[in-house]
Design a protein around this motif. Structure first.
Motif, PDB file in Angstrom:
ATOM      1  N   ILE A 627       0.842  -1.214   0.000  1.00 28.11           N
ATOM      2  CA  ILE A 627       0.000   0.000   0.000  1.00 28.11           C
ATOM      3  C   ILE A 627       0.873   1.258   0.000  1.00 28.11           C
ATOM      4  CG2 ILE A 627      -2.013  -1.115   1.103  1.00 28.11           C
ATOM      5  CD1 ILE A 627      -1.316   0.545   3.650  1.00 28.11           C
ATOM      6  N   VAL A 663      -0.472  13.012   0.558  1.00 26.53           N
ATOM      7  CA  VAL A 663      -0.789  13.142   1.978  1.00 26.53           C
ATOM      8  C   VAL A 663      -2.067  12.340   2.257  1.00 26.53           C
ATOM      9  CG1 VAL A 663       0.335  15.396   2.157  1.00 26.53           C
ATOM     10  CG2 VAL A 663      -2.121  15.278   1.650  1.00 26.53           C
ATOM     11  N   HIS A 664      -2.465  12.313   3.523  1.00 24.08           N
ATOM     12  CA  HIS A 664      -3.657  11.545   3.898  1.00 24.08           C
ATOM     13  C   HIS A 664      -4.841  11.797   2.962  1.00 24.08           C
ATOM     14  CE1 HIS A 664      -2.733   9.709   7.881  1.00 24.08           C
ATOM     15  NE2 HIS A 664      -1.875  10.700   8.007  1.00 24.08           N
ATOM     16  N   ALA A 665      -5.087  13.062   2.663  1.00 19.34           N
ATOM     17  CA  ALA A 665      -6.298  13.409   1.904  1.00 19.34           C
ATOM     18  C   ALA A 665      -6.251  12.906   0.463  1.00 19.34           C
ATOM     19  CB  ALA A 665      -6.508  14.923   1.931  1.00 19.34           C
ATOM     20  N   VAL A 667      -5.211   9.842  -0.420  1.00 19.70           N
ATOM     21  CA  VAL A 667      -5.133   8.383  -0.513  1.00 19.70           C
ATOM     22  C   VAL A 667      -6.439   7.723  -0.084  1.00 19.70           C
ATOM     23  CG1 VAL A 667      -3.883   6.339   0.303  1.00 19.70           C
ATOM     24  CG2 VAL A 667      -2.655   8.474  -0.139  1.00 19.70           C
ATOM     25  N   PRO A 668      -6.990   6.901  -0.987  1.00 21.67           N
ATOM     26  CA  PRO A 668      -8.254   6.223  -0.684  1.00 21.67           C
ATOM     27  C   PRO A 668      -7.994   4.905   0.025  1.00 21.67           C
ATOM     28  CG  PRO A 668      -7.579   5.634  -2.876  1.00 21.67           C
ATOM     29  CD  PRO A 668      -6.486   6.527  -2.318  1.00 21.67           C
ATOM     30  N   ARG A 669      -9.050   4.163   0.256  1.00 23.75           N
ATOM     31  CA  ARG A 669      -8.870   2.799   0.753  1.00 23.75           C
ATOM     32  C   ARG A 669      -8.153   1.995  -0.326  1.00 23.75           C
ATOM     33  NH1 ARG A 669     -10.362   1.808   5.683  1.00 23.75           N
ATOM     34  NH2 ARG A 669     -11.980   3.146   6.539  1.00 23.75           N
ATOM     35  N   GLN A 670      -7.226   1.182   0.152  1.00 26.41           N
ATOM     36  CA  GLN A 670      -6.422   0.393  -0.789  1.00 26.41           C
ATOM     37  C   GLN A 670      -6.554  -1.072  -0.433  1.00 26.41           C
ATOM     38  OE1 GLN A 670      -2.962   2.504   0.533  1.00 26.41           O
ATOM     39  NE2 GLN A 670      -2.730   3.593  -1.392  1.00 26.41           N
TER      40      GLN A 670
ATOM     41  N   ASP B 159     -14.165   9.276   7.756  1.00 34.34           N
ATOM     42  CA  ASP B 159     -12.884   9.096   7.072  1.00 34.34           C
ATOM     43  C   ASP B 159     -12.405  10.419   6.484  1.00 34.34           C
ATOM     44  OD1 ASP B 159     -13.060   6.453   7.717  1.00 34.34           O
ATOM     45  OD2 ASP B 159     -13.399   5.728   5.669  1.00 34.34           O
ATOM     46  N   ARG B 163      -8.882  12.229   7.322  1.00 30.96           N
ATOM     47  CA  ARG B 163      -7.896  12.429   6.250  1.00 30.96           C
ATOM     48  C   ARG B 163      -7.546  13.909   6.104  1.00 30.96           C
ATOM     49  NH1 ARG B 163     -11.074   8.449   2.671  1.00 30.96           N
ATOM     50  NH2 ARG B 163      -9.886   6.522   2.856  1.00 30.96           N
ATOM     51  N   GLU B 164      -8.568  14.744   6.144  1.00 32.12           N
ATOM     52  CA  GLU B 164      -8.333  16.183   5.994  1.00 32.12           C
ATOM     53  C   GLU B 164      -7.439  16.699   7.124  1.00 32.12           C
ATOM     54  OE1 GLU B 164      -8.856  18.478   3.869  1.00 32.12           O
ATOM     55  OE2 GLU B 164      -8.502  20.269   5.095  1.00 32.12           O
ATOM     56  N   MET B 166      -5.488  15.129   9.151  1.00 30.00           N
ATOM     57  CA  MET B 166      -4.172  14.494   9.291  1.00 30.00           C
ATOM     58  C   MET B 166      -3.221  14.871   8.144  1.00 30.00           C
ATOM     59  SD  MET B 166      -3.991  12.769  12.117  1.00 30.00           S
ATOM     60  CE  MET B 166      -2.493  11.807  11.806  1.00 30.00           C
ATOM     61  N   SER B 167      -3.686  15.695   7.222  1.00 34.42           N
ATOM     62  CA  SER B 167      -2.886  15.932   6.012  1.00 34.42           C
ATOM     63  C   SER B 167      -1.661  16.816   6.234  1.00 34.42           C
ATOM     64  CB  SER B 167      -3.762  16.478   4.890  1.00 34.42           C
ATOM     65  OG  SER B 167      -4.530  15.415   4.359  1.00 34.42           O
ATOM     66  N   ASN B 169       0.592  15.816   8.238  1.00 36.68           N
ATOM     67  CA  ASN B 169       1.587  14.837   8.683  1.00 36.68           C
ATOM     68  C   ASN B 169       1.894  13.889   7.528  1.00 36.68           C
ATOM     69  OD1 ASN B 169       0.022  15.626  11.354  1.00 36.68           O
ATOM     70  ND2 ASN B 169       2.016  14.833  11.969  1.00 36.68           N
ATOM     71  N   TYR B 176      -0.826   5.551   5.150  1.00 35.02           N
ATOM     72  CA  TYR B 176      -2.039   6.331   5.425  1.00 35.02           C
ATOM     73  C   TYR B 176      -3.281   5.469   5.669  1.00 35.02           C
ATOM     74  CZ  TYR B 176       0.704  10.299   3.608  1.00 35.02           C
ATOM     75  OH  TYR B 176       1.653  11.255   3.411  1.00 35.02           O
ATOM     76  N   ALA B 177      -3.501   4.478   4.836  1.00 32.36           N
ATOM     77  CA  ALA B 177      -4.723   3.669   4.978  1.00 32.36           C
ATOM     78  C   ALA B 177      -4.728   2.955   6.327  1.00 32.36           C
ATOM     79  CB  ALA B 177      -4.830   2.673   3.825  1.00 32.36           C
ATOM     80  N   ILE B 179      -3.060   4.009   9.053  1.00 34.13           N
ATOM     81  CA  ILE B 179      -3.188   5.046  10.093  1.00 34.13           C
ATOM     82  C   ILE B 179      -4.667   5.405  10.259  1.00 34.13           C
ATOM     83  CG2 ILE B 179      -2.646   7.464  10.650  1.00 34.13           C
ATOM     84  CD1 ILE B 179       0.079   7.014   9.224  1.00 34.13           C
ATOM     85  N   LEU B 180      -5.370   5.496   9.155  1.00 34.28           N
ATOM     86  CA  LEU B 180      -6.807   5.782   9.208  1.00 34.28           C
ATOM     87  C   LEU B 180      -7.532   4.704  10.017  1.00 34.28           C
ATOM     88  CD1 LEU B 180      -9.201   7.541   8.143  1.00 34.28           C
ATOM     89  CD2 LEU B 180      -9.347   5.942   6.233  1.00 34.28           C
ATOM     90  N   ASN B 184      -9.545   5.381  13.450  1.00 32.91           N
ATOM     91  CA  ASN B 184     -10.954   4.988  13.520  1.00 32.91           C
ATOM     92  C   ASN B 184     -11.225   4.055  14.698  1.00 32.91           C
ATOM     93  OD1 ASN B 184     -12.532   6.304  11.588  1.00 32.91           O
ATOM     94  ND2 ASN B 184     -11.639   5.072   9.933  1.00 32.91           N
TER      95      ASN B 184
END
Lengths: 730, 191
Positions: A627, A663-665, A667-670, B159, B163-164, B166-167, B169, B176-177, B179-180, B184
């Motif tokens: 991922i 960044v986090h925003a 990246v979707p579910r993988q 989600d 994501r917003e 945490m962006s 970092n 990322y997935a 960490i989410l 959660n």
């Protein structure tokens, strides 16, 4: 242990501990911030001074004058290192440009001085007072311009010609001739290159952040003209590498020279804004691909040529590598050309060769499928090959590419893809699906380890292998636990020390398979010692649950070390199975994107990778590798680019604000699926690598999805919205 | 104020320093619950005060320019990039670093969730991610809206919110997935 015949059944096949998705054993340290990285070794030696690196302000030319008086006079300054007082230096075997420049400058931000002071603030302040005058020389910085002067082929990547490409291409009823470009990229690992160096007489100790301890050891000794025995390197935790920390770099050398000059330990971290131009990067490519096929969709002609640039002594970016092996086709032509550029050295970044190569090839395949009117998945299946297309008597050891694609297509809902681009609309979003093949070879190299059993039944593994986030600590512990029949918490793993047996190191996705194979070899020896100590027959002894069983007898493992610890050391060495079988890893990558119909903003909505990569040693950490690589592939497709100033000759966006990474925003579910596979030709572990496979092809899948969403074909990465905006449908 | 001519100013050498001219300041910080008295060069960032003066190296330096988030700590309960603030600006304030969140024997739930969900790889951005994540859940709980909140009055964990927020970092390893999933789990949203 010499590995030259395919593996048969061995204790690893029990899969009680290895192959299980256990949590990382170094995890509790990392989540508490308790794993000390290179710059954090406060306890290692007292009296550490701070170094600040001064980088050259020109790309090419000479330093005509360096005024250090003001810097020397600044508070807290201990010494200033330049080539004037560095003493005679050799150059590491694996370095192209000198790590300490002056008076000649060969690239921008080449280190020219290290200011050493009592504190970080003082070193930084004094460094601003260093005055440098240069005589600037003209340089070559533009690949597109330098391309015509490209030379080649190199001995590592000779041109390859099979059949008669020109004739077959000319006669092919369906043809594609397209040129693609990929930009320079920087690794952007989170931990900067950093080192602490301390001398004790003529002996040097270095704590650093390096993927390949044995290479750094060898090249540091060579550069300083020391014997290897005089140098010790430790790299216990590495805050990411991706190829940036494969080699001896300026932080190590300057810390060592600075510590000698200052007469006390010195630590140096490359300042973030220096890294892109001071260190290595993935070099830009220009790639021309020509494909010819019959109306039945079978490829008859395949050509892939690639141009890249580098400094003197640097090598080409081998973007054509995968094209020699990936698809069938009787008439083939591949080759690379290398132009001279005066930018920083281009070198390996995660999946060197294949990563940029597949960005081009897998879009070309998508374009060809469209011309043929064949589904892109079916087109690839139609052109699958089970043997090396250049040497048909050489089979792939395992090749489950078709299964990757079939499972991926079914799991992802590929049947929802509209063959007609630009036709699926959800409100303001244009939606598209794309796919691409991932391919990366399995490389092997010898790897050593030492294993010790003590009277408490604790098994300690020592190897100079590194864990750069890949999970080495954990899979090595799992391997030793499986082999010695103990629980995971009975194993201690110590890594990254040049006083330990040399491993294959972390690179080229070979680390997991080879380093664990080295541990396997050492454990086989230790098992023999244990059996002998217990008076058992090694060949039928079963090691499980902390006991050793043979026939009717069952004895605690720890008893073998009752009279003193038992230690075994061995190195796995590889025969010619790599030559007899083409060992590769495969993936099917599937991506869904949504493109804003007004602004061309691209959002990746879903990603799936189906991988066939031999035995998966730890499905949890292996999935993370994949991922993470998919995320990097998303970056390559949509945002990552070192912008070259072709007049001054440097990468302009040389920090983490200017060089954009996902960044986090973003990246979707993988999703990741590993196909069930063991590869007995790869090693006794029957594993291969996944860390680079996960990146290979991802960017092309994104590009193909954007085309499916919009009908726009962008052949120049990254696919930023300015390249889409004026061509959006209605 | 007129904009200085950059051509000229870049060529003007810095003023000569007075030998021994270091501006020191005494300050007191409450770090992870304990009062720490320090005498620091006034140019010392909060990050370097933690890492170098107090040897609390769990807080990481990734860029030193406020671009990566590895240095995130909690100051008076709010997350902050510790590289972008001077230590002397925090006299008497309460700082929580990764070392103050949990112990080896009793990990903070967010730390435990990161281990369980493999929310890291190399581990270098991890302390910053965890400090940020802890603060993010508190911000959502406190009803502080973000760019993606559907309404300013009804801020709920989702989600998209995570994501917003945490962006700031970056995780170059791309965890990322995972960490989410970890956030959660702690935040009570099904992964």
């Amino acid at each position: 242990m010499r590995f030259d015949t395919p593996a048969t059944t061995n204790p690893i096949d029990r899969l009680r501990i290895i192959g299980q998705p256990v949590d990382r054993i170094d995890g509790p340290l990392k989540v508490r911030g308790a794993a000390p990285y290179a710059y954090e070794q406060h306890e290692a030696v007292p009296n550490q001074a701070y170094g600040w690196v001064v980088g050259a302000g020109i790309a090419k030319g000479r330093i005509t004058r360096m005024d250090l008086d003001a810097a020397h006079a600044a508070p807290g300054v201990i010494a200033i290192l330049t080539t004037e007082n560095a003493g005679p230096l050799d150059k590491g075997k694996r370095n192209a440009a000198p790590l300490l420049g002056g008076p000649e400058i060969t690239h921008y931000h080449q280190a020219i001085a290290l200011v050493i002071a009592e504190s970080f603030e003082q070193a930084r302040d004094a460094a601003q007072r260093v005055q440098v005058a240069y005589a600037v020389e003209e340089g070559a910085f533009d690949l597109a311009e330098a391309k015509a002067e490209g030379v080649g082929p190199s001995k590592d990547s000779p041109d390859s010609k099979i059949g008669d490409f020109a004739k077959a291409f000319a006669e092919a009823p369906v043809q594609l001739d397209a040129t693609y470009t990929t930009p320079d990229q920087t690794h952007a690992m989170m931990e900067p290159h950093a080192s602490l160096a301390a001398w004790d007489g003529e002996s040097l100790e270095v704590w650093t952040s390096n993927q390949m301890v044995a290479w750094a050891h060898q090249d540091l000794a060579k550069t300083l003209r020391l014997k290897k025995e005089q140098v010790r390197i430790r790299s216990p935790y590495v805050g990411g590498g991706f190829g940036a920390k494969l080699f001896l770099r300026a932080d190590i050398l300057l810390a060592a020279l600075g510590a000698r000059l200052a007469g006390r330990p010195v630590k140096v971290a490359l300042q973030r804004p220096l890294i892109a131009n001071n260190t290595t990067h993935r070099a830009a490519t220009i790639q021309r691909i020509r494909l010819g096929a019959g109306r039945d969709g079978r490829l008859t002609a395949i050509a892939h040529e690639s141009w890249s640039g580098n400094v003197e002594g640097g090598e080409e970016e081998n973007a054509i590598q995968q094209t020699r092996l990936l698809y069938a086709g009787a008439n083939r032509l591949t080759g690379t050309r290398l132009a001279h550029l005066d930018l920083a050295e281009g070198n390996a970044m995660r999946a060197p060769g294949e990563a940029p190569g597949l960005l081009a090839l897998e879009v070309a395949m998508d374009e060809m499928a469209e011309k043929l009117g064949i589904d892109p998945v079916e087109f690839r299946i139609l052109n699958d090959t089970q043997e090396d297309p250049e040497k048909p008597d050489r089979p792939f050891s395992q090749r489950q590419l078709i299964e990757c694609l079939r499972q991926g297509a079914a799991g992802f809902g590929w049947d929802q893809r509209s063959a007609q681009p630009g036709t699926r609309r959800e409100g303001r979003w244009l939606v598209g699906l794309g796919m691409a093949v991932g391919f990366r070879n399995n490389l092997v190299d010898k790897s050593g380890a030492r294993v010790r059993l003590d009277g408490e039944g604790i098994v300690t593994v020592e190897t100079d292998m590194t864990d750069i986030g890949t999970g080495s600590y954990t899979i090595i512990a799992q391997t030793a636990a499986e082999m010695m029949g103990v629980a995971l918490d009975r194993v201690v793993v110590r890594l990254g020390d040049s006083s330990f047996p040399a491993s294959a190191g972390s690179g080229g996705q070979w680390g997991a398979n080879t380093s664990t194979a080295g541990v396997y070899a050492a454990c086989v020896k230790l098992r023999e010692q244990v059996a002998q100590a217990l008076g058992l027959n090694a060949s039928d002894a079963d090691f499980a649950d902390g006991m050793v069983r043979s026939g009717e007898r069952s004895i605690p493992l720890a008893d073998a070390a009752r009279d003193g610890a038992l230690t075994a050391e061995d190195t796995i060495e590889f025969g010619d199975l790599q030559k007899r079988f083409q060992q590769s890893t495969f993936a099917g990558h599937f991506v869904e994107v949504a493109v804003d119909a007004a602004t061309a903003e691209v959002r990746v909505r879903r990603m799936l990778a189906v991988c066939a990569a031999g035995r998966i040693l730890n499905p949890k950490s292996a999935r993370s590798q994949v991922i993470g690589a998919m995320t990097m592939g998303l970056g390559a497709a949509l945002m990552e680019e070192l912008a070259v100033d072709t007049r001054q000759g440097f990468f302009v966006n040389h920090d983490l604000a200017g060089y954009e990474v996902p960044v986090h925003a973003d990246v979707p579910r993988q999703e990741v699926i590993f196909l069930d596979e063991v590869d007995p030709t790869s090693s006794p572990m029957k594993a291969k690598g996944v860390g680079e496979l996960g990146l290979c092809g991802v960017g092309a899948a994104v590009a193909n999805a954007i085309h499916n969403a919009t009908g726009i074909r962008v052949r120049d990465y990254p696919i930023t919205l300015d390249k889409l905006l004026d061509r959006l449908p209605g | 104020m007129p904009i200085p001519d950059t051509e000229t100013s870049s060529r003007t050498p810095a003023p000569d320093p007075v030998p021994g001219d270091v501006s020191l300041a005494r300050l007191s910080l409450r770090v992870n619950g304990a009062v720490r008295e320090l005498e620091l060069d006034t140019r010392t960032t909060l990050l370097d005060a933690l890492r170098e003066a107090l040897r609390l190296t769990g807080t990481k330096k990734g860029c030193d320019h406020g671009q990566c988030g590895a240095c995130t700590v909690l100051v008076e309960g709010r997350r902050i990039y510790s590289c972008l603030t001077l230590a002397v600006m925090h006299e008497g304030e309460s700082i929580t670093t990764i070392e103050g969140l949990g112990t080896a024997e009793a990990l903070h739930p967010m730390q435990a969730a990161f281990v369980k969900h493999d929310g890291y790889q190399c581990g270098y951005c991890t302390p910053g991610q965890i400090c940020s994540a802890v603060a993010v859940l508190e911000e959502i709980e406190a009803g502080i809206p973000s760019h993606v909140s559907e309404s300013l009055d009804a801020v709920r964990i989702s989600d998209a919110e995570i994501r917003e927020r945490m962006s700031g970092n970056i995780c170059r390893c791309g965890a990322y997935a995972n960490i989410l999933d970890a956030i959660n789990e702690v935040g009570g949203q099904p992964a």
